[in-house]
Write a protein that holds these residues in place. Structure first.
Motif, PDB file in Angstrom:
ATOM      1  N   ASP A   1       0.867  -1.184   0.000  1.00  0.00           N
ATOM      2  CA  ASP A   1       0.000   0.000   0.000  1.00  0.00           C
ATOM      3  C   ASP A   1       0.895   1.223   0.000  1.00  0.00           C
ATOM      4  OD1 ASP A   1      -1.671   2.161   0.671  1.00  0.00           O
ATOM      5  OD2 ASP A   1      -3.008   0.907   1.859  1.00  0.00           O
ATOM      6  N   SER A   2       0.843   1.996  -1.090  1.00  0.00           N
ATOM      7  CA  SER A   2       1.732   3.153  -1.220  1.00  0.00           C
ATOM      8  C   SER A   2       1.382   4.268  -0.239  1.00  0.00           C
ATOM      9  CB  SER A   2       1.710   3.695  -2.655  1.00  0.00           C
ATOM     10  OG  SER A   2       0.391   4.086  -3.017  1.00  0.00           O
TER      11      SER A   2
ATOM     12  N   GLN B   1      -3.593   1.152  -3.366  1.00  0.00           N
ATOM     13  CA  GLN B   1      -4.116   2.474  -3.716  1.00  0.00           C
ATOM     14  C   GLN B   1      -4.509   2.556  -5.198  1.00  0.00           C
ATOM     15  OE1 GLN B   1      -4.586   4.974  -1.534  1.00  0.00           O
ATOM     16  NE2 GLN B   1      -3.749   3.826   0.193  1.00  0.00           N
ATOM     17  N   HIS B   2      -4.034   1.616  -6.017  1.00  0.00           N
ATOM     18  CA  HIS B   2      -4.392   1.614  -7.440  1.00  0.00           C
ATOM     19  C   HIS B   2      -5.882   1.327  -7.575  1.00  0.00           C
ATOM     20  CE1 HIS B   2      -4.653   0.176 -11.627  1.00  0.00           C
ATOM     21  NE2 HIS B   2      -3.532   0.853 -11.840  1.00  0.00           N
TER      22      HIS B   2
ATOM     23  N   GLN C   1       4.866   4.418   4.338  1.00  0.00           N
ATOM     24  CA  GLN C   1       6.216   4.841   3.969  1.00  0.00           C
ATOM     25  C   GLN C   1       7.021   3.698   3.362  1.00  0.00           C
ATOM     26  OE1 GLN C   1       7.271   6.814   7.848  1.00  0.00           O
ATOM     27  NE2 GLN C   1       8.186   8.324   6.531  1.00  0.00           N
TER      28      GLN C   1
ATOM     29  N   ASP D   1      -0.271  -2.414  -5.658  1.00  0.00           N
ATOM     30  CA  ASP D   1      -0.570  -1.279  -4.782  1.00  0.00           C
ATOM     31  C   ASP D   1      -2.063  -1.230  -4.473  1.00  0.00           C
ATOM     32  OD1 ASP D   1      -0.679   1.086  -3.404  1.00  0.00           O
ATOM     33  OD2 ASP D   1       0.028   2.355  -5.037  1.00  0.00           O
TER      34      ASP D   1
ATOM     35  N   TYR E   1      -4.093  -4.592  -6.361  1.00  0.00           N
ATOM     36  CA  TYR E   1      -2.818  -5.170  -6.788  1.00  0.00           C
ATOM     37  C   TYR E   1      -2.882  -5.721  -8.209  1.00  0.00           C
ATOM     38  CZ  TYR E   1      -4.740  -9.861  -5.778  1.00  0.00           C
ATOM     39  OH  TYR E   1      -5.491 -11.005  -5.774  1.00  0.00           O
TER      40      TYR E   1
ATOM     41  N   SER F   1       4.013  10.275   6.420  1.00  0.00           N
ATOM     42  CA  SER F   1       5.152  10.802   5.653  1.00  0.00           C
ATOM     43  C   SER F   1       5.304  12.303   5.849  1.00  0.00           C
ATOM     44  CB  SER F   1       4.993  10.470   4.164  1.00  0.00           C
ATOM     45  OG  SER F   1       3.782  10.985   3.663  1.00  0.00           O
TER      46      SER F   1
ATOM     47  N   PHE G   1       6.585   1.140   1.434  1.00  0.00           N
ATOM     48  CA  PHE G   1       5.739   0.504   0.430  1.00  0.00           C
ATOM     49  C   PHE G   1       6.441  -0.723  -0.139  1.00  0.00           C
ATOM     50  CE2 PHE G   1       4.749   0.582  -4.286  1.00  0.00           C
ATOM     51  CZ  PHE G   1       3.550  -0.112  -4.174  1.00  0.00           C
ATOM     52  N   ASN G   2       5.799  -1.876  -0.047  1.00  0.00           N
ATOM     53  CA  ASN G   2       6.318  -3.131  -0.594  1.00  0.00           C
ATOM     54  C   ASN G   2       7.757  -3.415  -0.151  1.00  0.00           C
ATOM     55  OD1 ASN G   2       4.744  -4.984  -2.205  1.00  0.00           O
ATOM     56  ND2 ASN G   2       4.261  -3.242  -3.518  1.00  0.00           N
TER      57      ASN G   2
END
Length: 629
Positions: A100-101, A134-135, A104, A132, A139, A589, A106-107
């Motif tokens: 999940d972007s 958030q896409h 901080q 992601d 995923y 962030s 992420f992946n």
């Protein structure tokens, strides 16, 4: 085609998403004539990795860059210093990560795994894929093109992976004949069911454990038997009536075994589904709610069976199984659900629409129909009335009824045998103006401690991302909105500790939209920030609030942090730890960047040096983040 050309697909999952993705990779491989084994990393002997020809990894990232529990032993093995740089020479691999972007790191797990495999001499087939959440397609937005590249590269390095040629795809019907589970129906008149002498709570516990033990691979071992049962004793609205946001303060007490937790811990609750929705699902699927069943793996899936749990041997009512394990009225089904539905659709126009939704070309339209609208399994089934899916397929494909995790907002020292939660009651309008609500939060909000005293909520306690600080450790806390929840517990705990010993100061930065509408726990914070209070300046602390919408220009917690940069730097100089909690979107962030700015300004160093200083703080275990979406 020999065994050497059978793909090994290793997955590491926490919530089941990586398992779904790994199974899709396996299905897509087999449709192209390439055999595949899909195995959890905790069931694979890491020492045998050098003997594999080609390995596909599908791994998720949890929390703040953590590996799933199932991957930790495997990862420790790979980190051994005794492994040489050519240990994996000759092994080809590919990594797909789920993350999940909004976070901080992420992946982070997929990135670390990719680098470590390369360092040990393995050769990457293609660039790692990074799914992601958030896409707009989740995923799968990254998985589709990644898979296309994977098949092309495998065909280039060894065409024997696809003996009939890459362009030949096995008809789906050949792969659709057997679901992973089989259902056995029982005549209970001839069976002894061990419930007659047990208490009500023990009976509920056994039903939950029995049902969830039958769900092969869907629930981790530690969330089958509840730690205890909770009874709500208070339901209080914190936000002003009529305000856009509805945030509640809930208090619970244990009614079975005692509560054992520390501040900063997390409790998971199993929500109750609406009886009307469960009944509608059972009726729509032509099921008998009173029948007794057991769920078993088919021979090929035997490695998923939890043989240690005897509870799975006993029959359970079908309705109880659906209520306890299958999320029929809040979770959206995955794309594979639509694909399987298409085989059981008898109306041609429904079959064609389902086939389109399941295709790469229909992915965006499926997103608009399904994910964006958050359509439930029940709603989807009602939209395609000609579909009659066998119960075996429904058990396999309906999303599992997951526990919901909440940061605990109380101190066990201040409230023995109680646990308090601060919960945002989730409600929103979809693009097509359909009102949707959060299953667990709305159910909790509907409970009245006086009118529903006999509702017992299964609960599981575990460590979160915020370790309990010792009383002598200075703290800088940032918790806008419901992010204040764990810090209410921190302040309560330190207040209790201060009665008998000296305690270190606390700076707390809170934020909300309006002082009159959503200033959560206003009286509590004001009490502790008064003269001589735990958050008072006399004690070296401070309480600072940012009301983002009470003036023309928006003010956030970062602005209050900048105003008090000298106090922050002074407390950091005394060895303070930083704790951040709240929304995972931009806040963590932005707060991290603000700390960079403050350290650079107050210490007179570059932003790069300030960043290195913060990274050292992280490695020392003094920068903690708990964020949620």
């Amino acid at each position: 085609m020999g065994e050497k050309h059978k793909l090994l697909i290793l997955f590491a999952t926490q919530t089941g998403n990586a398992l779904d993705a790994a199974e899709r990779v396996g299905r897509e491989a087999e449709r192209r004539g390439c055999g595949a084994r899909v195995v959890s990393v905790d069931e694979f002997d890491a020492s045998s990795l050098p003997y594999e020809d080609t390995v596909i990894f599908v791994v998720s990232t949890t929390g703040q860059g953590d590996a799933p529990d199932s991957m930790k032993v495997f990862w420790r093995y790979l980190l051994q210093k005794s492994l040489s740089q050519d240990w994996l020479e000759g092994v080809h691999y590919a990594v797909f990560g789920l993350g999940d972007s909004g976070y901080q790191k992420f992946n982070f797990v997929a990135k670390k795994l990719d680098k470590r495999l390369s360092d040990l001499g393995a050769k990457a087939l293609i660039e790692r894929g990074l799914g992601d959440d958030q896409h707009h397609s989740g995923y799968e937005g990254a998985l589709d093109p990644w898979l296309s590249s994977l098949w092309n590269m495998l065909n280039q390095i060894n065409p024997k992976f696809f003996p009939e040629g890459l362009g030949t795809v096995v008809p789906d019907m050949f792969l659709m004949d057997q679901p992973k589970v089989r259902i056995e129906y029982h005549d209970v008149d001839n069976m002894h069911l061990p419930l007659s002498t047990t208490s009500d709570l023990k009976c509920i516990e056994m039903r939950i454990q029995r049902a969830r033990s039958m769900c092969l691979g869907k629930f981790s071992h530690n969330i089958k038997r509840p730690d205890c049962f909770l009874k709500m004793i208070k339901n209080h609205r914190l936000t002003r009536a009529g305000c856009e946001k509805d945030v509640r303060h809930f208090e619970f007490e244990a009614v079975s075994s005692g509560i054992d937790y520390e501040v900063g811990d997390v409790v998971e609750l199993l929500p109750c589904q609406r009886p009307a929705a469960v009944d509608a699902f059972i009726k729509r699927c032509n099921l008998d709610p009173e029948s007794f069943i057991t769920v078993h793996p088919r021979e090929a899936e035997i490695h998923f069976l939890d043989v240690s749990v005897n509870a799975s041997n006993f029959p359970i009512k079908l309705k109880t199984f659906v209520e306890s394990t299958m999320d029929v009225a809040s979770a959206s089904p995955r794309r594979y659900f639509f694909e399987v539905m298409s085989f059981f659709a008898t109306a041609q126009h429904e079959k064609e629409r389902l086939q389109y939704f399941a295709s790469p070309e229909g992915r965006d339209d499926l997103y608009q129909y399904n994910q964006k609208e958050r359509r439930t399994v029940l709603e989807v089934l009602e939209d395609f009335p000609s579909v009659q899916m066998p119960f075996e397929w429904l058990v396999q494909l309906v999303p599992p009824l997951k526990t919901r995790a909440f940061s605990i907002s109380s101190s066990p020292s201040a409230h023995p045998n109680q646990v308090h939660l601060t919960v945002n009651i989730v409600s929103w309008m979809t693009p097509y103006k359909r009102k949707q609500t959060g299953l667990c939060s709305m159910w909790l909000a509907s409970l009245d401690p006086q009118e529903t005293p006999d509702v017992y909520i299964p609960a599981w306690f575990h460590k979160g991302a915020l370790p309990p600080p010792p009383p002598t450790l200075p703290l800088i806390l940032i918790g806008p909105g419901t992010g204040c929840a764990p810090f209410r517990g921190f302040v309560e705990e330190r207040s209790m500790q201060s009665r008998f010993n000296s305690t270190a100061p606390i700076l707390f930065f809170f934020g909300c939209r309006n002082e009159e509408n959503d200033f959560l726990y206003r009286e509590f914070w004001n009490y502790h920030s008064q003269q001589g209070g735990l958050l008072s300046e006399e004690k070296g602390g401070g309480f600072y609030v940012a009301f983002s919408r009470d003036q023309p220009q928006k003010i956030y917690v970062q602005d209050k942090m900048r105003e008090n940069s000298k106090k922050i730097w002074s407390l950091l100089g005394e060895g303070a730890a930083i704790y951040v909690a709240g929304s995972s979107t931009k806040m963590p962030s932005d707060v991290f960047s603000c700390f960079e700015e403050i350290i650079s300004k107050e210490n007179g160093v570059s932003r790069e040096s300030a960043l290195r200083w913060l990274r050292i703080l992280e490695r020392a275990g003094k920068y903690h983040v708990e964020a949620w979406s």
